[in-house]
Write a protein that holds these residues in place. Structure first.
Motif, PDB file in Angstrom:
ATOM      1  N   LEU A 182       0.287  -1.062  -0.023  1.00  0.00           N
ATOM      2  CA  LEU A 182      -0.240  -0.214   0.080  1.00  0.00           C
ATOM      3  C   LEU A 182       0.675   1.171   0.224  1.00  0.00           C
ATOM      4  N   VAL A 183       0.453   2.093  -1.076  1.00  0.00           N
ATOM      5  CA  VAL A 183       1.673   3.446  -0.565  1.00  0.00           C
ATOM      6  C   VAL A 183       0.524   4.478  -1.508  1.00  0.00           C
ATOM      7  N   GLU A 184       0.293   5.321  -0.598  1.00  0.00           N
ATOM      8  CA  GLU A 184      -0.446   6.620  -0.285  1.00  0.00           C
ATOM      9  C   GLU A 184       0.120   7.342  -0.207  1.00  0.00           C
ATOM     10  N   ASN A 194       5.188  12.241  -6.722  1.00  0.00           N
ATOM     11  CA  ASN A 194       4.132  13.443  -6.038  1.00  0.00           C
ATOM     12  C   ASN A 194       3.199  12.852  -5.753  1.00  0.00           C
ATOM     13  N   ASN A 195       2.611  12.948  -4.387  1.00  0.00           N
ATOM     14  CA  ASN A 195       1.396  12.674  -4.011  1.00  0.00           C
ATOM     15  C   ASN A 195       0.564  11.105  -4.579  1.00  0.00           C
ATOM     16  N   LEU A 196       1.333  10.327  -4.338  1.00  0.00           N
ATOM     17  CA  LEU A 196       1.816   9.006  -5.523  1.00  0.00           C
ATOM     18  C   LEU A 196       1.006   8.068  -3.843  1.00  0.00           C
ATOM     19  N   THR A 197      -0.412   7.438  -4.891  1.00  0.00           N
ATOM     20  CA  THR A 197      -1.245   6.228  -4.443  1.00  0.00           C
ATOM     21  C   THR A 197      -1.071   5.646  -4.933  1.00  0.00           C
ATOM     22  N   MET A 198      -0.625   4.206  -4.854  1.00  0.00           N
ATOM     23  CA  MET A 198      -0.880   3.083  -5.230  1.00  0.00           C
ATOM     24  C   MET A 198      -0.973   1.620  -4.801  1.00  0.00           C
ATOM     25  N   TYR A 199      -1.788   0.783  -5.443  1.00  0.00           N
ATOM     26  CA  TYR A 199      -1.837  -0.688  -4.464  1.00  0.00           C
ATOM     27  C   TYR A 199      -1.912  -1.988  -5.255  1.00  0.00           C
ATOM     28  N   ILE A 200      -1.144  -2.737  -4.533  1.00  0.00           N
ATOM     29  CA  ILE A 200      -0.460  -3.849  -5.259  1.00  0.00           C
ATOM     30  C   ILE A 200      -1.219  -4.960  -5.033  1.00  0.00           C
ATOM     31  N   ASP A 201      -2.073  -5.954  -5.099  1.00  0.00           N
ATOM     32  CA  ASP A 201      -2.957  -7.641  -4.728  1.00  0.00           C
ATOM     33  C   ASP A 201      -1.752  -8.751  -4.767  1.00  0.00           C
ATOM     34  N   PRO A 202      -2.192  -9.368  -3.755  1.00  0.00           N
ATOM     35  CA  PRO A 202      -1.079 -10.986  -3.582  1.00  0.00           C
ATOM     36  C   PRO A 202      -0.797 -11.139  -5.019  1.00  0.00           C
ATOM     37  N   ASN A 203      -0.339 -11.441  -5.814  1.00  0.00           N
ATOM     38  CA  ASN A 203       0.318 -12.978  -7.018  1.00  0.00           C
ATOM     39  C   ASN A 203      -0.151 -11.715  -8.536  1.00  0.00           C
ATOM     40  N   GLU A 204       0.481 -10.813  -7.971  1.00  0.00           N
ATOM     41  CA  GLU A 204       0.065  -9.358  -9.424  1.00  0.00           C
ATOM     42  C   GLU A 204       1.689  -9.070  -9.836  1.00  0.00           C
ATOM     43  N   VAL A 205       1.199  -8.595 -11.133  1.00  0.00           N
ATOM     44  CA  VAL A 205       2.636  -8.372 -11.631  1.00  0.00           C
ATOM     45  C   VAL A 205       1.841  -6.918 -12.156  1.00  0.00           C
ATOM     46  N   ARG A 206       2.403  -5.939 -11.249  1.00  0.00           N
ATOM     47  CA  ARG A 206       2.585  -4.797 -11.802  1.00  0.00           C
ATOM     48  C   ARG A 206       3.581  -4.096 -12.730  1.00  0.00           C
ATOM     49  N   THR A 250      15.838   5.744  -0.377  1.00  0.00           N
ATOM     50  CA  THR A 250      15.179   7.114  -0.383  1.00  0.00           C
ATOM     51  C   THR A 250      14.622   7.036   0.767  1.00  0.00           C
ATOM     52  N   ARG A 251      14.568   8.316   1.426  1.00  0.00           N
ATOM     53  CA  ARG A 251      13.474   8.709   2.100  1.00  0.00           C
ATOM     54  C   ARG A 251      12.230   9.721   1.777  1.00  0.00           C
ATOM     55  N   ALA A 252      11.873   9.356   2.366  1.00  0.00           N
ATOM     56  CA  ALA A 252      10.174   9.778   1.466  1.00  0.00           C
ATOM     57  C   ALA A 252      10.195  11.144   2.512  1.00  0.00           C
ATOM     58  N   THR A 253      10.155  12.451   2.092  1.00  0.00           N
ATOM     59  CA  THR A 253       9.170  13.775   2.590  1.00  0.00           C
ATOM     60  C   THR A 253       7.476  13.501   3.527  1.00  0.00           C
ATOM     61  N   SER A 254       7.106  12.891   2.594  1.00  0.00           N
ATOM     62  CA  SER A 254       5.608  12.491   3.309  1.00  0.00           C
ATOM     63  C   SER A 254       4.445  11.367   2.546  1.00  0.00           C
ATOM     64  N   GLY A 255       4.085  10.987   3.452  1.00  0.00           N
ATOM     65  CA  GLY A 255       3.030   9.286   2.446  1.00  0.00           C
ATOM     66  C   GLY A 255       3.199   8.645   3.571  1.00  0.00           C
ATOM     67  N   LYS A 256       2.756   6.952   3.322  1.00  0.00           N
ATOM     68  CA  LYS A 256       3.384   6.258   3.769  1.00  0.00           C
ATOM     69  C   LYS A 256       3.542   4.957   2.998  1.00  0.00           C
ATOM     70  N   ILE A 257       4.041   4.076   3.367  1.00  0.00           N
ATOM     71  CA  ILE A 257       4.134   2.607   2.360  1.00  0.00           C
ATOM     72  C   ILE A 257       4.113   2.010   3.940  1.00  0.00           C
ATOM     73  N   GLN A 258       3.285   0.685   3.013  1.00  0.00           N
ATOM     74  CA  GLN A 258       3.205  -0.294   4.325  1.00  0.00           C
ATOM     75  C   GLN A 258       3.513  -1.399   3.783  1.00  0.00           C
ATOM     76  N   PHE A 259       3.352  -2.872   3.859  1.00  0.00           N
ATOM     77  CA  PHE A 259       4.061  -3.743   3.256  1.00  0.00           C
ATOM     78  C   PHE A 259       3.361  -5.085   4.228  1.00  0.00           C
TER      79      PHE A 259
END
Length: 254
Positions: free
Chosen positions: A16-18, A31-43, A64-73
């Protein structure tokens, strides 16, 4: 994780990238990137040079360190974790240029990547036990190098070196594999085999690929994200993205 049966529940995204943003001296590379990758997905992430594609991988793997936002695995926040801890959590990355040990054999390269051999202490007392040998052989078969196990890595073709590095990632059994332009410089037959390999890798894990080769993207992608100037321009199936007027304009405009 238990999924309550409320109708049909969507699978939770593996990644989950928000609202992800990173600025370098005031320039927003992502810039303000939001993206969700599912199990077994090729993105597959595509976009013109300078779109921020590699930076996104750098942010996910902690380089690289983000300025803001979240990245959850898998529900775990990666921001602030060390690169090593992120690998340990199950995120594996292959860079554009293969980083293999040229003077070691294919077998030894794969063996070195077995999780127990990773630490200095582990490497000193590393025993070539049956589970290691079995794992090396299984991965070698997946990456088309069964017949090359005793060859030193410097004798491999460019494509085979790329496969070996993918194999070194697979030895660690990550749940998210990130590949930066995996078919750059490969022959046609190597590209075809790499497409097969990626489709096989995603059985049981998710794969995030950055790629320029559109024919290759077509053969592997479940979903395509188009980046432009650090933002998502379009996202969806390859055929929808290809016919999107904004995408056509960006690609033809370059």
């Amino acid at each position: 994780m238990s999924h309550q049966a409320i109708g049909v529940e969507m699978p939770k995204p593996v990644l989950l990238v928000e609202d992800l943003t990173v600025s370098f001296d005031g320039f927003k590379a992502v810039n303000n990137l939001t993206m969700y990758i599912d199990p077994n997905e090729v993105r597959v992430v595509i976009g013109p040079n300078g779109a921020g594609k590699t930076t996104v991988l750098d942010l996910i793997c902690g380089k690289t360190r983000a300025t803001s936002g979240k990245i959850q695995f898998k529900g775990k926040e990666l921001m602030g974790m060390s690169e090593h801890a992120i690998v340990h959590a199950g995120v594996g990355r292959k860079f554009q240029t293969p980083s293999i040990y040229e003077n070691l054999t294919v077998f030894e390269n794969l063996e070195m990547s077995f999780p127990r051999g990773r630490s200095v202490f582990g490497a000193l007392f590393f025993k070539r036990t049956p589970d290691v040998i079995d794992r090396v052989k299984a991965i070698a078969a997946e990456i088309f190098l069964t017949d090359m196990l005793d060859q030193t890595a410097d004798l491999l073709s460019h494509g085979q070196k790329q496969w070996l590095e993918i194999g070194m990632l697979l030895m660690q059994d990550p749940e998210l594999v990130m590949l930066d332009e995996p078919v750059a410089g490969m022959s046609v037959s190597e590209r075809e085999k790499t497409a097969l390999l990626i489709r096989k890798i995603c059985e049981g894990r998710s794969v995030l690929v950055i790629e320029h080769d559109m024919e290759f993207v077509k053969t592997i992608a479940d979903k395509v994200t188009v980046l432009h100037q650090g933002q998502i321009l379009a996202e969806g199936k390859m055929e929808d993205v290809q016919s999107n007027p904004k995408v056509i304009e960006v690609y033809l405009g370059h």
